[in-house]
Design an enzyme around this catalytic site. Structure first.
Site, PDB file in Angstrom:
ATOM      1  N   SER A   2       0.941  -1.233  -0.152  1.00 28.00           N
ATOM      2  CA  SER A   2      -0.029   0.033   0.025  1.00 28.00           C
ATOM      3  C   SER A   2       0.674   1.125   0.072  1.00 28.00           C
ATOM      4  O   SER A   2       1.654   1.414  -0.837  1.00 28.00           O
ATOM      5  CB  SER A   2      -0.966  -0.068   1.099  1.00 28.00           C
ATOM      6  OG  SER A   2      -1.824   0.835   1.074  1.00 28.00           O
ATOM      7  N   ASP A  35      -9.933  -3.494  -5.683  1.00 28.72           N
ATOM      8  CA  ASP A  35      -8.980  -2.552  -4.940  1.00 28.72           C
ATOM      9  C   ASP A  35      -9.048  -1.375  -6.003  1.00 28.72           C
ATOM     10  O   ASP A  35      -8.553  -1.405  -7.148  1.00 28.72           O
ATOM     11  CB  ASP A  35      -7.709  -3.121  -4.904  1.00 28.72           C
ATOM     12  CG  ASP A  35      -6.820  -2.211  -3.938  1.00 28.72           C
ATOM     13  OD1 ASP A  35      -7.308  -1.046  -3.887  1.00 28.72           O
ATOM     14  OD2 ASP A  35      -5.701  -2.539  -3.691  1.00 28.72           O
ATOM     15  N   HIS A  56      -7.755  -5.217  -1.006  1.00 28.54           N
ATOM     16  CA  HIS A  56      -6.757  -4.577  -0.167  1.00 28.54           C
ATOM     17  C   HIS A  56      -6.488  -5.010   1.153  1.00 28.54           C
ATOM     18  O   HIS A  56      -7.590  -4.964   1.860  1.00 28.54           O
ATOM     19  CB  HIS A  56      -7.067  -2.884  -0.253  1.00 28.54           C
ATOM     20  CG  HIS A  56      -5.768  -2.076  -0.204  1.00 28.54           C
ATOM     21  ND1 HIS A  56      -5.135  -1.727  -1.248  1.00 28.54           N
ATOM     22  CD2 HIS A  56      -5.397  -1.402   1.073  1.00 28.54           C
ATOM     23  CE1 HIS A  56      -3.832  -1.103  -0.552  1.00 28.54           C
ATOM     24  NE2 HIS A  56      -4.028  -0.760   0.672  1.00 28.54           N
TER      25      HIS A  56
END
Length: 330
Positions: free
Chosen positions: A158, A255, A285
């Site tokens: 991320s 995502d 995610h």
């Protein structure tokens, strides 16, 4: 369609978050995230030992580090610096203990987790500056753990993907060698997620487009001028994509950030580099935390570990003058 095990993971994860979670204070959001992460964090794998230590950077900033040393550290074939996710706002050494410990256990590589500064107390480029300083220290053998094996690779999930990528690109621009691979999982690589996932997955489980924008504003700010001052922190706004080490960039199906990885890898390949961007079908995610139950998360973890281990072995062969056929992560 969500993988059934991921659907169960999402349901369990949602139980930690109130409906008004985005309106909570940053401190409350951090506390919730830590509770959520702890619920999916098992004891350390057998043979892995940890050691926490501070690094004082050239600017006087102190960054806490955690070394995950696998069994047989003396025989380890490389080191990974790991930058955790959390939108630059949440996350810690503890929150990603599951991931960093398992990478060390399953690759035999030393892993160093980095507890960089968080927004909104510390806006861009504070987190990037911390991670850049730690990487420079690792290249110069100045980390507080004694000698760590080479080669050195960077990894992150991320927002940690932004950090790993930006640091590697900054070092390339400065002509400073030393990073031999980059592994990214559902990385955030631009201010805005890339199409088509930005639209088709805007309301995906675990991370929405609104979440991405909210966290981005807390780190980069809404002022375009401020973003321009920190332009090096946004990989998909770079002017060049050549000269990078091999890259693995994994996106996941559900995502809004899914296509960041795809576009980044395509630009590297167009510039003559090596990059692979598989997509985890049925995953969301944050699904790396479902490692204990999800076949898809287990595939994703194996891909990361295979890339890091193979790349470390390839670099070791290069140093010994041995030719290894193929590229890691392909």
């Amino acid at each position: 369609m969500l993988e059934p095990e991921i659907a169960a993971f999402v349901e369990r994860a949602n139980a930690f978050y109130a409906s008004d979670h985005p309106a909570e204070t940053v401190d409350d959001q951090r506390a919730t995230y830590e509770r959520f992460a702890a619920a999916f964090t098992p004891p350390l794998p057998d043979g892995v030992r940890t050691h926490d230590a501070p690094l004082t950077c050239a600017d006087g900033q102190t960054v806490m580090l955690r070394l995950y040393a696998p069994a047989g550290r003396a025989q380890s074939k490389g080191t990974v610096l790991y930058f955790h996710g959390g939108g630059f706002v949440v996350g810690s050494l503890q929150s990603h203990d599951l991931i960093t410990a398992r990478i060390a256990a399953d690759t035999g590589l030393c892993v160093v987790a980095v507890d960089y500064r968080l927004a909104p107390e510390h806006r861009a480029p504070a987190a990037h500056d911390d991670c850049l300083a730690v990487t420079r220290a690792a290249i110069d053998a100045r980390l507080p753990f004694g000698p760590l094996p080479r080669p050195l690779q960077l990894a992150g999930d991320s927002a940690g993907g932004t950090l790993a990528t930006s640091v590697a690109m900054r070092l390339r621009d400065e002509g400073m060698p030393g990073v031999d691979g980059i592994a990214l999982v559902y990385p955030l690589l631009g201010i805005e997620p890339q199409l088509p996932a930005r639209d088709t997955q805007a309301n995906a489980p675990m991370l929405t487009l609104a979440d991405v924008r909210r966290y981005g504003a807390l780190y980069w700010g809404a002022d375009v001028e401020n973003r321009a001052l920190a332009a090096w922190t946004i990989p998909l706004e770079a002017s060049r994509y050549d000269g990078l080490p091999p890259v693995l960039a994994i996106g996941v199906e559900h995502d809004p950030l899914r296509d960041d990885a795809r576009l980044f890898a395509a630009r590297i390949r167009a510039a003559g580099g090596h990059a692979h961007a598989p997509v985890g079908a049925g995953l969301v995610h944050g699904s790396w935390r479902a490692l204990a139950t999800s076949p898809g998360a287990q595939w994703m973890h194996r891909e990361v570990c295979r890339f890091l281990a193979a790349n470390a072995a390839r670099r070791a062969d290069v140093e010994r003058g041995v030719s290894r056929v193929g590229q890691p992560g392909r």
